[in-house]
Write an enzyme that holds these catalytic residues in place. Structure first.
Site, PDB file in Angstrom:
ATOM      1  N   LYS A   1       0.812  -1.216   0.000  1.00 51.97           N
ATOM      2  CA  LYS A   1       0.000   0.000   0.000  1.00 51.97           C
ATOM      3  C   LYS A   1       0.848   1.270   0.000  1.00 51.97           C
ATOM      4  CE  LYS A   1      -4.123  -2.130   1.954  1.00 51.97           C
ATOM      5  NZ  LYS A   1      -3.651  -3.479   2.344  1.00 51.97           N
TER       6      LYS A   1
HETATM    7  C1  LIG Z   1      -4.466  -4.529   1.971  1.00 50.49           C
HETATM    8  C2  LIG Z   1      -3.773  -5.821   1.955  1.00 50.49           C
HETATM    9  C3  LIG Z   1      -4.234  -6.884   1.162  1.00 50.49           C
HETATM   10  C4  LIG Z   1      -5.515  -6.780   0.363  1.00 50.49           C
HETATM   11  O1  LIG Z   1      -5.429  -5.860  -0.699  1.00 50.49           O
HETATM   12  P1  LIG Z   1      -6.774  -5.332  -1.394  1.00 50.49           P
HETATM   13  O2  LIG Z   1      -6.340  -4.297  -2.364  1.00 50.49           O
HETATM   14  O3  LIG Z   1      -7.617  -4.756  -0.290  1.00 50.49           O
HETATM   15  O4  LIG Z   1      -7.418  -6.497  -2.023  1.00 50.49           O
HETATM   16  C5  LIG Z   1      -3.485  -8.041   1.127  1.00 50.49           C
HETATM   17  N1  LIG Z   1      -2.366  -8.187   1.856  1.00 50.49           N
HETATM   18  C6  LIG Z   1      -1.903  -7.205   2.635  1.00 50.49           C
HETATM   19  C7  LIG Z   1      -0.676  -7.434   3.434  1.00 50.49           C
HETATM   20  C8  LIG Z   1      -2.581  -5.992   2.710  1.00 50.49           C
HETATM   21  O5  LIG Z   1      -2.112  -5.022   3.490  1.00 50.49           O
END
Ligand SMILES: *Cc1c(COP(=O)(O)O)cnc(C)c1O
Length: 434
Positions: free
Chosen positions: A107
């Site tokens: 993210k």
């Molecule tokens: C946010 C997150 C996900 C899921 O991603 P999405 O875009 O919400 O599907 C998977 N793994 C980790 C470690 C995350 O932080």
């Protein structure tokens, strides 16, 4: 670029409006009116380009009409200050390590890009303070808080479910201070998400404050996630024959990450197919099996960033495929794993390949190990560093997991948060009194 709402009841928006509003007025998600394919020449030579060069080409297709080329290039290059290497794990499966950014999770890419883009709009328009509201089940809060830390004109409110986020994750957004405030909600992640959504819909609040979202519903967070799919393909292409078929597996919660990959495919990226890996919160998996989308309350699992009961980006997937279940199933298959299966996978891959998976990446690896056809090779998105889930991973392996220096630095800070009920009236009062 013009953005329309997936519900098609709200007026169309410019990029700036879509970024500042986050969600459309009819509660739909913004979608770009066109997804421009990149020329064949780009794909023919993609393996010769750097991550930043590739990302700029992709960014230009989405944002080039709205942002001067120099500014966009600066935003892209500044966002991608770290590598996203493709690392072989087993003979036919590689890991796209998305955890080399400041908070060690994927993210970081979307959050850093959005902070820089929003900062640009605020400067350009001479706007007064913009307030970013973000609900988190763990990693979103840390990525957004760190991505926006110190960006002038923006204050970030992180809503997180009390007692449901690991200590390491919590430290990454509760210890920063400055323009970051952490709100500890007495409820689940879905409650946090509902509070944020209600705030955006509330006329009185919006008359009083300039509110925006930094969840993956925001186009400025969601679209830049396409960058690393292209870079992954470039790396994969360096070591694979033209006849090999690439399968990309994405551990999925709110489905923002995989949707960005689907956009990439629409732009011509040669991905044979996608797999969405779920934990027990397998609403999408069930949709693939039955054609019926039935959201339900989330349950807590050891892959907690995927504990989502009503994935917000499902609306975008549906829209992208014209609502056709058949078309969706042609490009995406699903998988669903219990805590026990996730733990077994972490143990086995560590034992067989000396590669340490985190619980989310473990779902991704396993879905490939079980699902690849003879003419396919796979890569999965390793969405976070295993040390972010230290207690879980150590409990599974019975061995100590080393904590990278970047994470250790966060652990030193002191937690500061404001308690919040899960009732919207309380949250609204708090915001009105700011
Ligand atoms: C946010 C997150 C996900 C899921 O991603 P999405 O875009 O919400 O599907 C998977 N793994 C980790 C470690 C995350 O932080």
């Amino acid at each position: 670029m013009i953005y329309y709402s997936t519900n098609r009841q709200a007026p169309e928006a410019t990029l700036e409006e879509a970024v500042v509003k986050g969600l459309a007025a009819d509660k739909g998600l913004f979608m770009p009116r066109s997804i421009k394919p990149l020329p064949q020449e780009f794909y023919d030579h993609i393996e010769e380009l750097s991550f930043q060069e590739i990302a700029y080409r992709v960014a230009d297709a989405f944002f080039g009409e709205d942002i001067p080329a120099d500014t966009l290039k600066d935003i892209v290059y500044d966002t991608l200050s770290f590598d996203v290497p493709l690392v072989p794990v087993s003979e036919r499966i590689a890991s796209l390590e998305l955890f080399h950014g400041p908070t060690l999770a994927f993210k970081d890419v979307g959050a850093r890009f959005m902070a820089r883009l929003l900062g640009y709009f605020i400067r350009r328009e001479g706007k007064k303070q913009v307030n970013v509201l973000v609900a988190t089940s763990g990693d979103t809060g840390s990525a957004v808080a760190n991505g926006f830390l110190g960006v002038e004109g923006i204050h970030v409110y992180v809503l997180f479910p009390k007692g449901k986020v690991s200590e390491i994750q919590e430290k990454q957004f509760t210890t920063l201070g400055r323009n970051i405030t952490a709100l500890e909600v007495d409820g689940t992640f879905d409650d946090c998400q509902a509070l944020v959504k209600s705030a955006f819909m509330d006329a009185e609040l919006n008359a009083h404050l300039s509110l925006t979202s930094a969840n993956s519903i925001n186009v400025a967070r969601f679209l830049p996630q396409a960058f690393y799919y292209f870079y992954a393909y470039a790396q994969w292409k360096r070591t694979h024959a033209a006849t090999d078929r690439l399968v990309i597996c994405v551990p999925s919660g709110n489905f923002g990450n995989i949707t960005a990959g689907l956009f990439g495919k629409r732009m011509g990226l040669p991905v044979h197919r996608f797999i969405a890996a779920n934990n027990r919160n397998d609403i999408f998996y069930q949709y693939l099996q039955t054609g019926v989308y039935s959201p339900r309350p989330s349950v807590a699992t050891i892959a907690n960033a995927m504990d989502v009961g009503d994935p917000s980006n499902f609306a975008r997937v549906l829209d992208l495929y014209g609502g056709s279940h058949e078309a969706i199933c042609a490009d995406i298959s699903g998988a669903t794993y219990s805590n026990e299966q996730i733990a077994d996978t972490i143990r086995q891959v560590w034992h067989d390949h000396r590669y340490l998976l985190d619980p989310h990446g473990a779902c991704g690896y396993r879905a490939l190990a079980e699902g690849l056809q003879a003419d396919e090779t796979g890569l999965f998105l390793e969405t976070a560093h295993p040390a972010k889930f230290k207690d879980t991973v150590e409990g599974i392996l019975g061995e100590a997991v080393e904590i990278p220096a970047k994470l250790q630095a966060f652990m030193q800070g002191e937690k500061q948060s404001i308690p919040m009920s899960r009732h919207f009236a309380d949250f609204k009062n708090y915001l009105l009194q700011l």
